[in-house]
Write an enzyme that holds these catalytic residues in place. Structure first.
Site, PDB file in Angstrom:
ATOM      1  N   GLU A 177      36.361  42.665  41.129  1.00 24.82           N
ATOM      2  CA  GLU A 177      36.087  41.344  40.720  1.00 24.82           C
ATOM      3  C   GLU A 177      34.431  40.914  40.375  1.00 24.82           C
ATOM      4  O   GLU A 177      34.025  40.082  40.749  1.00 24.82           O
ATOM      5  CB  GLU A 177      36.477  40.581  41.913  1.00 24.82           C
ATOM      6  N   GLU A 308      44.799  44.828  43.951  1.00 25.89           N
ATOM      7  CA  GLU A 308      45.030  43.698  45.130  1.00 25.89           C
ATOM      8  C   GLU A 308      46.357  42.976  44.395  1.00 25.89           C
ATOM      9  O   GLU A 308      46.115  42.294  43.737  1.00 25.89           O
ATOM     10  CB  GLU A 308      43.831  43.184  45.110  1.00 25.89           C
TER      11      GLU A 308
HETATM   12  O1  AHR Z   1      41.415  40.760  49.677  1.00 26.96           O
HETATM   13  C1  AHR Z   1      40.635  39.705  49.832  1.00 26.96           C
HETATM   14  C2  AHR Z   1      39.788  39.383  48.633  1.00 26.96           C
HETATM   15  O2  AHR Z   1      40.513  39.055  47.658  1.00 26.96           O
HETATM   16  C3  AHR Z   1      38.981  40.568  47.997  1.00 26.96           C
HETATM   17  O3  AHR Z   1      37.636  41.081  48.934  1.00 26.96           O
HETATM   18  C4  AHR Z   1      38.724  40.362  46.813  1.00 26.96           C
HETATM   19  O4  AHR Z   1      38.340  41.447  45.812  1.00 26.96           O
HETATM   20  C5  AHR Z   1      39.654  39.365  46.638  1.00 26.96           C
HETATM   21  O5  AHR Z   1      39.273  38.156  45.937  1.00 26.96           O
END
Ligand code: AHR
Length: 509
Positions: A177, A308
């Site tokens: 991110e 994710e």
């Molecule tokens: O999964 C929780 C968080 O969500 C992670 O650390 C981040 O990459 C995303 O914003």
């Protein structure tokens, strides 16, 4: 009222792109009780463990054929300095985990512990390197430490820490991110960083890295385009770039607002449909990113990774807001099954996906009780287990001559039945979800190009969408045999009760 009938045609003899097992990937961050108190309880724990790694967690995940595990973050990855997590535990420096609860991180779970965990799980490691606050040298050294054999400064350090042989590491993340917690960068700035960091993550010996650039947030197609432009001229990328082999994106199912995401277990029918509509958006997003990638990489050499995904609810009342601990109901299971149908349809470009996160955080497979240590398998776990036959199977296209039943949700159309199919080694697996909260459906499968014999049909459902598993009722939502699958002259009829997930395993005869 009789159930709606959904005709579906599957050509069993026309295999499509292979569904990578890595679409069933996982994610473990130093966040709340995921690593510490989830995977890792320490060698002094009363719970059965090997080197501090909880063995019942390992056993449960092995039953899913867990293909890979992403670590150490997430946002944590960009403030993690791997050298703090090697050597004798008592001399490892501590740090503050500023993203997640501002708690102290003692670095007792580091590189050696993570690689031991992957070995126990039989899973490939996916390491997210630190671009945000780390250096190129630091990342380059980590790759050398892990994967080089023979003699070199990092090899000597690894050996001094007790590991003679190098490990095999394929999946390597270039930050996380980068548009947010990974450095608040602009796309152009990150693209340049990815080129630089990716260059110095070397292939040592025959260990070939698969470098994954930190990609877009949800529908930020411009980010994907900026990264793809790094690869070559429009439509002319004739070979994969050496500094990155894939790019990622993240998408969470959040039907509420960022401030009030909604409760994991206290919700109504409208909340359910809103959740399903948000989950279904993943199809539009994968399509969008793939379309951009196709312009620059028509040969599909560059992989798309959704590293994710999952539901994100308000934390359970009384728990640390920075720990992201949430319950997991039958509704979460349907979010998962819907995602997998979408993933299977995009198997030509989507090479990996990682649910966030595996234990005790967000849409987990496993929840553990902080006091008793009791372990509970969530409804989402069961979807992964029921679907594991899709791993590395050839996808089978599903044609829907009459379309799918649908509901209007906040101005968008939610299709309330979802299905996908695959074949592997003479076995066919068909997964079917009924997202409707109140109406049953009958799917009439017209199976062409082969005949099948049903081996097993299972159903995951409960009387109420809010049902979830607890230490006192660990099987409130668990797969049961499904009797309502019948042979028809052209294939199978599968009855789907309201809010249910069904898998039909069959052998080609
Ligand atoms: O999964 C929780 C968080 O969500 C992670 O650390 C981040 O990459 C995303 O914003």
């Amino acid at each position: 009222m009789s159930p709606v009938t959904v005709p579906a045609i599957i050509n069993l003899d026309v295999p499509g792109p292979v569904i990578s097992r890595h679409l069933y990937g996982h994610f473990a961050e130093h966040l709340g009780r995921c690593v510490y108190d989830g995977f890792y309880v320490g060698e002094d724990s009363d719970l059965p463990n090997e080197g501090g790694i909880r063995l019942d967690v390992v056993e449960a995940l092995r039953a899913l054929n867990i293909p890979n595990l992403r670590w150490p973050g997430g946002c944590f990855a960009d403030e993690y300095h791997w050298m703090d997590g090697i050597g004798p535990k008592e001399s490892r420096p501590a740090m503050v985990n500023t993203h997640w609860g501002n708690v102290e991180e003692n670095n007792h779970f580091g590189t050696h512990e993570f690689m031991a965990l992957c070995e126990l799980l039989g899973a490939e490691p996916y390491i997210s390197g630190n671009v945000g606050s780390g250096t190129v040298r630091e990342m380059s050294d980590w790759v050398e430490y892990l994967t080089r054999e023979g003699d070199s400064p990092m090899v000597r350090l690894r050996k001094a820490n007790g590991r003679e042989e190098p490990w095999r590491v394929r999946f390597w993340g270039l930050g996380n991110e980068a548009w947010g917690c990974g450095g608040n960068m602009k796309a152009e700035q990150y693209a340049a960083e990815a080129r630089r960091f990716g260059t110095y993550c070397r292939d040592h010996g025959d260990n070939k890295l698969y470098r994954i650039a930190a990609g877009a947030n949800s529908a930020d197609y411009a980010w994907t385009e900026t990264l793809m432009k790094q690869l070559g001229e429009l439509g002319c990328a004739y070979r994969p770039a050496s500094f990155m082999q894939a790019l990622s994106f993240h998408y969470y199912t959040i039907p509420g607002t960022w401030q009030d995401k909604g409760s994991a277990t206290e919700f109504g029918v409208d909340d359910h449909y809103r959740t399903m509509a948000q989950a279904a958006r993943v199809d539009e997003l994968i399509t969008g990113h793939s379309n951009v990638m196709d312009c620059y990489d028509p040969g599909k050499n560059v992989g798309l990774v959704l590293d994710e995904w999952g539901t994100w609810w308000n934390v359970e009342p009384g728990t640390n807001p920075g720990f992201l601990y949430q319950q997991n109901s039958l509704r979460d299971a349907l979010v998962a099954s819907l995602h997998f149908d979408v993933f299977h349809r995009h198997a030509d470009r989507l090479v990996m996906a990682n649910i966030a996160q595996t234990v005790n955080v967000l849409q987990a497979m496993i929840l553990t009780d902080p006091d008793s240590g009791a372990l509970v398998l969530t409804p989402t776990y069961h979807v992964f287990e029921m679907n594991k036959g899709h791993q590395d199977a050839a996808s089978l296209r599903v044609d829907l001559p009459d379309g799918l039943p649908a509901r209007q949700v906040d101005g968008t159309e939610l299709r309330t039945v979802s299905l996908s199919a695959s074949r592997k080694n003479g076995q066919v697996l068909i997964s079917l979800s009924n997202l409707d909260a109140g109406e049953a459906a009958d799917v009439e499968l017209d199976l062409r190009g082969g005949a099948v014999a049903i081996a097993r049909a299972r159903i995951l459902t409960a009387g109420d969408l809010r049902t979830h598993n607890t230490p006192d009722a660990p099987e409130a939502v668990a797969p049961r045999p499904h009797e309502q699958v019948t042979a028809t002259p052209s294939g199978l009829r599968v009855h789907l009760p309201a809010h249910s997930f069904v898998t039909v395993e069959a052998s080609l005869t």
